[in-house]
Write a protein that holds these residues in place. Structure first.
Motif, PDB file in Angstrom:
ATOM      1  N   VAL A 187      63.517  -9.358 -22.035  1.00 41.24           N
ATOM      2  CA  VAL A 187      64.042  -7.699 -23.580  1.00 41.24           C
ATOM      3  C   VAL A 187      63.935  -8.776 -24.744  1.00 41.24           C
ATOM      4  CG1 VAL A 187      65.081  -5.957 -23.890  1.00 41.24           C
ATOM      5  CG2 VAL A 187      64.329  -6.361 -21.571  1.00 41.24           C
ATOM      6  N   GLN A 188      62.748  -8.367 -25.713  1.00 37.04           N
ATOM      7  CA  GLN A 188      63.705  -8.828 -26.735  1.00 37.04           C
ATOM      8  C   GLN A 188      64.847  -7.731 -27.250  1.00 37.04           C
ATOM      9  OE1 GLN A 188      59.373  -8.360 -28.113  1.00 37.04           O
ATOM     10  NE2 GLN A 188      59.709 -10.614 -28.077  1.00 37.04           N
ATOM     11  N   LYS A 189      65.895  -8.741 -28.495  1.00 33.67           N
ATOM     12  CA  LYS A 189      67.333  -7.606 -28.540  1.00 33.67           C
ATOM     13  C   LYS A 189      67.750  -6.965 -27.448  1.00 33.67           C
ATOM     14  CE  LYS A 189      64.685  -7.809 -33.139  1.00 33.67           C
ATOM     15  NZ  LYS A 189      63.436  -6.356 -34.133  1.00 33.67           N
ATOM     16  N   PRO A 190      68.130  -7.546 -26.418  1.00 31.10           N
ATOM     17  CA  PRO A 190      68.374  -6.604 -25.528  1.00 31.10           C
ATOM     18  C   PRO A 190      69.612  -5.779 -25.823  1.00 31.10           C
ATOM     19  CG  PRO A 190      69.151  -8.698 -24.917  1.00 31.10           C
ATOM     20  CD  PRO A 190      68.536  -9.150 -26.663  1.00 31.10           C
ATOM     21  N   VAL A 212      68.761   1.824 -29.102  1.00 34.45           N
ATOM     22  CA  VAL A 212      67.563   2.855 -29.449  1.00 34.45           C
ATOM     23  C   VAL A 212      67.727   4.258 -28.787  1.00 34.45           C
ATOM     24  CG1 VAL A 212      66.208   0.836 -29.154  1.00 34.45           C
ATOM     25  CG2 VAL A 212      66.613   1.884 -27.238  1.00 34.45           C
ATOM     26  N   GLN A 213      67.113   4.768 -29.740  1.00 37.50           N
ATOM     27  CA  GLN A 213      66.658   6.539 -29.139  1.00 37.50           C
ATOM     28  C   GLN A 213      66.440   7.145 -28.286  1.00 37.50           C
ATOM     29  OE1 GLN A 213      64.772   9.610 -31.928  1.00 37.50           O
ATOM     30  NE2 GLN A 213      66.927   9.158 -33.057  1.00 37.50           N
ATOM     31  N   THR A 228      71.190   0.718 -24.611  1.00 34.46           N
ATOM     32  CA  THR A 228      70.424  -0.380 -25.073  1.00 34.46           C
ATOM     33  C   THR A 228      69.512  -0.668 -25.338  1.00 34.46           C
ATOM     34  OG1 THR A 228      71.433  -1.695 -23.675  1.00 34.46           O
ATOM     35  CG2 THR A 228      73.012  -1.487 -25.561  1.00 34.46           C
ATOM     36  N   ARG A 229      68.467  -1.433 -25.323  1.00 33.57           N
ATOM     37  CA  ARG A 229      67.260  -1.647 -25.379  1.00 33.57           C
ATOM     38  C   ARG A 229      66.815  -2.333 -24.329  1.00 33.57           C
ATOM     39  NH1 ARG A 229      62.263  -3.692 -28.484  1.00 33.57           N
ATOM     40  NH2 ARG A 229      63.067  -2.670 -29.863  1.00 33.57           N
ATOM     41  N   ILE A 235      62.924   7.924 -21.842  1.00 30.71           N
ATOM     42  CA  ILE A 235      62.235   7.604 -22.276  1.00 30.71           C
ATOM     43  C   ILE A 235      62.470   7.705 -23.701  1.00 30.71           C
ATOM     44  CG2 ILE A 235      60.621   9.814 -23.613  1.00 30.71           C
ATOM     45  CD1 ILE A 235      61.406  11.654 -20.950  1.00 30.71           C
ATOM     46  N   HIS A 236      61.786   6.998 -24.833  1.00 23.99           N
ATOM     47  CA  HIS A 236      62.508   6.413 -26.385  1.00 23.99           C
ATOM     48  C   HIS A 236      61.013   6.906 -26.936  1.00 23.99           C
ATOM     49  CE1 HIS A 236      60.093   2.980 -24.164  1.00 23.99           C
ATOM     50  NE2 HIS A 236      59.999   3.214 -25.577  1.00 23.99           N
TER      51      HIS A 236
END
Length: 176
Positions: free
Chosen positions: A7-10, A14-15, A28-29, A38-39
């Motif tokens: 996972v990049q930028k864990p 995120v919304q 978090t991502r 769901i994002h």
């Protein structure tokens, strides 16, 4: 080169949205990926003056759809971002396109057993040259609309972008 599918930028927030695309919070991502929350994601078709579409090839170590072609680059919407803000930011980060004048086209759903999101497709005009981010993009080129159709049929293409670009070609160019 980072390992594949990490996972990049864990820790990036995120919304998170519900099935109707209504915001319900942030995560978090890493949590979003592990729980398949769901994002939102933005996608942008980049066309030149001849209406060709710029198609990127994603790096082999992307967390989703590594080494796939992407005819509508974009990214995951941050917890405090709009779709529009995210699209403009992603164009600058991935391709070096600054202050893009984007046109909203439509929202769409994509979901499978490991990935669920609401996307918003935009379009912008740029002839380049582009400054591709080596952490995101292996390479890219402009393709005619017919070449894009062939790519969508033959792949490998990011399935979320494929849904959006196919609909765009049907609605705006009567192709497909």
């Amino acid at each position: 080169m980072p390992p594949v599918n990490v996972v990049q930028k864990p820790t990036e927030l995120v919304q998170i949205v519900d099935e109707q695309n209504k915001p319900i919070g942030a995560a978090t991502r890493a949590e979003m990926r592990s729980r398949n929350l769901i994002h939102r994601c933005s996608f942008t078709i980049v066309q030149n003056l001849e209406e060709q579409i710029y198609v990127q090839k994603r790096v082999a170590f992307k967390e989703t759809f590594p080494s796939h072609y992407d005819p509508a680059p974009g990214g995951v919407v941050g917890s405090e971002e709009t779709y529009e803000e995210n699209a403009v930011r992603e164009l600058e980060e991935e391709m070096g396109i600054r202050d893009a004048a984007i046109e909203k086209l439509f929202d769409f759903w994509y979901g499978d057993e490991t990935y669920r999101m609401w996307g918003r497709l935009f379009r912008c005009q740029s002839d380049g040259p582009f400054r591709l981010d080596p952490e995101e993009v292996e390479g890219g080129q402009f393709m005619s609309l017919q070449e894009v159709v062939g790519l969508l049929r033959g792949g490998p293409v990011c399935p979320d972008s494929a849904i959006a670009v196919k609909r765009f070609l049907e609605e705006h160019h009567d192709i497909f």
